[in-house]
Design an enzyme around this catalytic site. Sequence first.
Site, PDB file in Angstrom:
ATOM      1  N   GLY A  21      31.257  59.372  26.746  1.00 37.61           N
ATOM      2  CA  GLY A  21      31.181  59.145  25.302  1.00 37.61           C
ATOM      3  C   GLY A  21      29.967  59.895  24.757  1.00 37.61           C
ATOM      4  N   ILE A  41      22.742  52.965  33.259  1.00 35.72           N
ATOM      5  CA  ILE A  41      22.207  52.560  31.949  1.00 35.72           C
ATOM      6  C   ILE A  41      23.332  51.953  31.111  1.00 35.72           C
ATOM      7  CG2 ILE A  41      20.288  54.204  31.857  1.00 35.72           C
ATOM      8  CD1 ILE A  41      22.093  55.880  29.914  1.00 35.72           C
ATOM      9  N   ARG A  67      26.096  48.922  31.748  1.00 31.32           N
ATOM     10  CA  ARG A  67      26.109  47.461  31.667  1.00 31.32           C
ATOM     11  C   ARG A  67      26.074  46.911  33.084  1.00 31.32           C
ATOM     12  NH1 ARG A  67      24.700  47.394  27.201  1.00 31.32           N
ATOM     13  NH2 ARG A  67      25.633  46.421  25.366  1.00 31.32           N
ATOM     14  N   GLU A 111      22.119  39.618  34.083  1.00 32.50           N
ATOM     15  CA  GLU A 111      20.749  39.763  33.574  1.00 32.50           C
ATOM     16  C   GLU A 111      20.456  38.691  32.514  1.00 32.50           C
ATOM     17  OE1 GLU A 111      21.373  43.875  32.139  1.00 32.50           O
ATOM     18  OE2 GLU A 111      20.998  43.127  30.115  1.00 32.50           O
ATOM     19  N   HIS A 170      16.502  46.561  30.769  1.00 32.63           N
ATOM     20  CA  HIS A 170      17.455  46.857  29.684  1.00 32.63           C
ATOM     21  C   HIS A 170      16.728  47.399  28.438  1.00 32.63           C
ATOM     22  CE1 HIS A 170      21.708  45.781  28.073  1.00 32.63           C
ATOM     23  NE2 HIS A 170      21.235  46.857  27.469  1.00 32.63           N
ATOM     24  N   ILE A 171      16.084  48.537  28.606  1.00 31.61           N
ATOM     25  CA  ILE A 171      15.270  49.094  27.516  1.00 31.61           C
ATOM     26  C   ILE A 171      15.719  50.496  27.093  1.00 31.61           C
ATOM     27  CG2 ILE A 171      13.186  47.741  27.999  1.00 31.61           C
ATOM     28  CD1 ILE A 171      12.089  50.289  29.472  1.00 31.61           C
TER      29      ILE A 171
HETATM   30  C1  DGY Z   1      23.400  48.630  23.409  1.00 30.46           C
HETATM   31  O1  DGY Z   1      23.168  49.007  22.262  1.00 30.46           O
HETATM   32  O2  DGY Z   1      24.518  48.354  23.806  1.00 30.46           O
HETATM   33  C2  DGY Z   1      22.222  48.448  24.283  1.00 30.46           C
HETATM   34  O3  DGY Z   1      22.577  48.280  25.611  1.00 30.46           O
HETATM   35  C3  DGY Z   1      21.458  47.249  23.761  1.00 30.46           C
HETATM   36  O4  DGY Z   1      20.144  47.494  23.851  1.00 30.46           O
END
Ligand code: DGY
Length: 326
Positions: free
Chosen positions: A156, A238, A240, A269, A287-288
């Site tokens: 994506g 990065i 989920r 988490e 999760h940053i």
């Molecule tokens: C999102 O926008 O989905 C991120 O993982 C949240 O910080």
Amino acid sequence: MDKPRILVARAVFPEVVSRLAQYFEVENNQADEPWSKQQLADKLRDKVGAFTTGAERIDADALAAAPHLKICANMAVGYNNFDLPAMTARKVLATNTPDVLTETTADFGFALLMATARRVTESEHYLRAGKWQRWSYDMFAGSDVHGSTLGILGMGRIGQGIARRGAHGFGMNVIYHNRSRLSPELEAQCKARYVSKDELLRMADHLVLVLPYSPESHHTIGAAELALMKPTANLINIARGGIVDDAALAAALRERKIAGAGLDVYEGEPKVHPDLLTVPNVVLTPHIASATVPTRKAMADLAADNLIGFLVHGKPLTPLNPEVLG
Ligand code: DGY
């Protein structure tokens, strides 16, 4: 006339809460107290709108408790906290925050890739522990990023951002797998070549996961997939938690079936699988990926704009289930 009542479920920029308060009677949670499922349901009972984050589950139970609810605006691009079919059936609009976080999140994917490949966390822990006495030829020798093969699973907007960074910035050979293939124009822009999932796993030196979570993508990477990867490869997640089987990953890292991993997201988490905390060859962040001040502000603004756009002007900006608009 009474203002419509909305809930802001988590602490957020005070100026965003003030802006919402111009249009709505706002119940907020600036103390950022953790609410149980029941507490959230109770607070939704008299609300027409909710500002949520990925941590608030909006499912059939929450909807049943909220007869007046018309919209939930998620401050996240991911929306696996929403039961979208249940929301659509109840004619509750769902919105998310696409685009505003694409480049920031792609930057972070690359940061995690670099930190993993070059063993930044491990070597910093070693230095801080006072263990650095002298140079040695193989001390924290990692893997090259430039000129290597970058694999991307999920192509994506964020995947494309990572591909462009890899191809144009680091001269990487970019391969990808996705449910649907990109147009030839986008493939050319990203300098990315479409391959099967097996080829991706076998060929990537650095494999970055950027696909959305759904029951279908649960444990997309488990022991069998990890076994296909090169022993020198790194895995970056990065996307989920739940897309990777964290127990299988910790075992593969411990047994050096792959070289390293960089993780920003975890199954269940904020709990982290205890085995991941004891293997050295993994970089762990909480999760940053979208966490820069300007981007978090843009996400909060877009969520607020969706509430105002829909409830005040009848026009949300980024609806996920536009069919409820009728
Ligand atoms: C999102 O926008 O989905 C991120 O993982 C949240 O910080």
